[in-house]
Design a protein around this motif. Sequence first.
Motif, PDB file in Angstrom:
ATOM      1  N   ALA A 111       0.879  -1.299  -0.023  1.00  0.00           N
ATOM      2  CA  ALA A 111       0.038   0.103  -0.046  1.00  0.00           C
ATOM      3  C   ALA A 111       0.849   1.187   0.002  1.00  0.00           C
ATOM      4  O   ALA A 111       1.681   1.272  -0.852  1.00  0.00           O
ATOM      5  CB  ALA A 111      -0.846  -0.059   1.283  1.00  0.00           C
ATOM      6  N   SER A 112       0.646   2.139   1.063  1.00  0.00           N
ATOM      7  CA  SER A 112       1.432   3.365   1.002  1.00  0.00           C
ATOM      8  C   SER A 112       2.646   3.266   1.879  1.00  0.00           C
ATOM      9  O   SER A 112       3.507   3.800   2.029  1.00  0.00           O
ATOM     10  CB  SER A 112       0.526   4.496   1.415  1.00  0.00           C
ATOM     11  OG  SER A 112       0.321   4.267   2.829  1.00  0.00           O
ATOM     12  N   GLY A 113       2.680   2.052   2.422  1.00  0.00           N
ATOM     13  CA  GLY A 113       3.810   1.989   3.477  1.00  0.00           C
ATOM     14  C   GLY A 113       3.482   1.909   4.785  1.00  0.00           C
ATOM     15  O   GLY A 113       4.026   1.445   5.821  1.00  0.00           O
ATOM     16  N   LYS A 114       2.293   2.462   5.006  1.00  0.00           N
ATOM     17  CA  LYS A 114       1.803   2.841   6.427  1.00  0.00           C
ATOM     18  C   LYS A 114       1.507   1.784   7.245  1.00  0.00           C
ATOM     19  O   LYS A 114       1.817   1.326   8.497  1.00  0.00           O
ATOM     20  CB  LYS A 114       0.632   3.661   6.451  1.00  0.00           C
ATOM     21  CG  LYS A 114       0.406   4.678   7.343  1.00  0.00           C
ATOM     22  CD  LYS A 114      -0.852   5.418   7.380  1.00  0.00           C
ATOM     23  CE  LYS A 114      -0.875   6.802   7.547  1.00  0.00           C
ATOM     24  NZ  LYS A 114      -1.630   7.357   7.058  1.00  0.00           N
ATOM     25  N   GLU A 115       0.740   0.666   6.670  1.00  0.00           N
ATOM     26  CA  GLU A 115       0.430  -0.543   7.202  1.00  0.00           C
ATOM     27  C   GLU A 115       1.567  -1.555   7.453  1.00  0.00           C
ATOM     28  O   GLU A 115       1.671  -2.103   8.441  1.00  0.00           O
ATOM     29  CB  GLU A 115      -0.317  -1.497   6.080  1.00  0.00           C
ATOM     30  CG  GLU A 115      -1.576  -0.935   5.800  1.00  0.00           C
ATOM     31  CD  GLU A 115      -1.749   0.196   4.889  1.00  0.00           C
ATOM     32  OE1 GLU A 115      -0.501   0.837   4.422  1.00  0.00           O
ATOM     33  OE2 GLU A 115      -2.692   0.717   4.511  1.00  0.00           O
ATOM     34  N   TYR A 116       2.861  -1.301   6.834  1.00  0.00           N
ATOM     35  CA  TYR A 116       4.108  -2.172   7.088  1.00  0.00           C
ATOM     36  C   TYR A 116       4.919  -1.306   7.943  1.00  0.00           C
ATOM     37  O   TYR A 116       5.967  -1.955   8.418  1.00  0.00           O
ATOM     38  CB  TYR A 116       4.845  -2.490   5.926  1.00  0.00           C
ATOM     39  CG  TYR A 116       4.039  -3.577   5.152  1.00  0.00           C
ATOM     40  CD1 TYR A 116       4.406  -4.996   5.486  1.00  0.00           C
ATOM     41  CD2 TYR A 116       3.050  -3.588   4.445  1.00  0.00           C
ATOM     42  CE1 TYR A 116       4.037  -6.036   5.078  1.00  0.00           C
ATOM     43  CE2 TYR A 116       2.446  -4.708   3.678  1.00  0.00           C
ATOM     44  CZ  TYR A 116       2.943  -5.983   4.319  1.00  0.00           C
ATOM     45  OH  TYR A 116       2.486  -6.943   3.562  1.00  0.00           O
ATOM     46  N   SER A 117       4.818  -0.107   8.210  1.00  0.00           N
ATOM     47  CA  SER A 117       5.567   0.670   8.850  1.00  0.00           C
ATOM     48  C   SER A 117       5.855   0.130  10.452  1.00  0.00           C
ATOM     49  O   SER A 117       6.847   0.685  11.210  1.00  0.00           O
ATOM     50  CB  SER A 117       5.670   2.447   8.845  1.00  0.00           C
ATOM     51  OG  SER A 117       4.275   2.299   9.407  1.00  0.00           O
ATOM     52  N   GLU A 118       4.806  -0.476  10.979  1.00  0.00           N
ATOM     53  CA  GLU A 118       4.851  -0.865  12.337  1.00  0.00           C
ATOM     54  C   GLU A 118       5.809  -2.298  12.466  1.00  0.00           C
ATOM     55  O   GLU A 118       6.341  -2.559  13.552  1.00  0.00           O
ATOM     56  CB  GLU A 118       3.746  -1.222  12.877  1.00  0.00           C
ATOM     57  CG  GLU A 118       3.022  -2.304  12.562  1.00  0.00           C
ATOM     58  CD  GLU A 118       1.667  -2.358  13.024  1.00  0.00           C
ATOM     59  OE1 GLU A 118       1.352  -3.188  14.141  1.00  0.00           O
ATOM     60  OE2 GLU A 118       0.510  -2.020  12.813  1.00  0.00           O
TER      61      GLU A 118
END
Length: 303
Positions: A23-30
């Motif tokens: 996606a935008s990276g947000k979901e993976y940033s954790e």
Amino acid sequence: MVKINIGGLEFKNPVMTASGTFASGKEYSEFVDLNKLGAVVCKTVTLNQRDGNKPPRIADMPSAMLNSIGLENKGLEYFIENTLPFLKNFDTRTVASIAGNNVEDYTTLAKRLNECKEVHAIEVNMSCPNVVHGQNKGLFSQDEKTTFEIMSAVRKNTNKPIFGKISPMVADITVIAKAIERAGGDAVALINTIPAMGVDLKTRRPLLGNITGGLSGPAVKPVALKLVWDVYKAVKIPVIGMGGIMCAQDALEFILCGATAVQVGTGNFVNPKLTEETALGIEKYFKENNLSGVDDLKGKLNI
Ligand code: DOR
């Protein structure tokens, strides 16, 4: 650090997220420190919002995944207002992925994104197997002339590096790769998913609401390696390899077959830390083998 350069733009390492999976990276940033990646390639954006295909849109298969998302996204302006500001906070490259229904759409997308300083490069997706394009219903990147026209239009409307993302489903992939090079493309990105389907014998139903979809994951890796090797020998611009990367070793195999950079897609669903681990693993291999840059390994198969 194994730095690479594509179209004059430096990337801190050769590992990028594959469009659509991050996606935008947000979901993976954790899970992943985005600062450790060469680039985040965003989910493909279209001019207008798209709701995507009928569910189910993902099916698990042995050593593979089937998807028929259908380019669901909220459209270009939403992407600019909401996705790009988040990525600005990270020290990585942001690659916008674009798709249109015709050359004019690609032109408009390129022009608008060229104004966005948060976008470092543009990936031109001409190969989604889950949408129907034009009259002949083929994928844009299955046709040499259409590939050339789209890439030329994008080239005329942006001075950022552009990658052409293509399908494996062609008689001769080098013809398509050369069209991208002739049009002024800075890299060839391959492979998009392989058109495929699955059925459930019990219910006698297709696994996907859309009936057909695109196959990705470890099962497609040997196909991807072969096509990366073919394209590497045919063009002078960099090749970005992807298809079934599940660990750093897989990524190194792509580099050996001629890839300058790699993208990780399906593997993120199995191991959310995979992109970061792949970047670390590549760095370790280069150090251990006294390789000073990607050119020391790229295409250097012992044959
Ligand atoms: O397999 C794919 N699925 N490839 C694409 O390019 C887009 C995506 C989708 O949205 O269906």
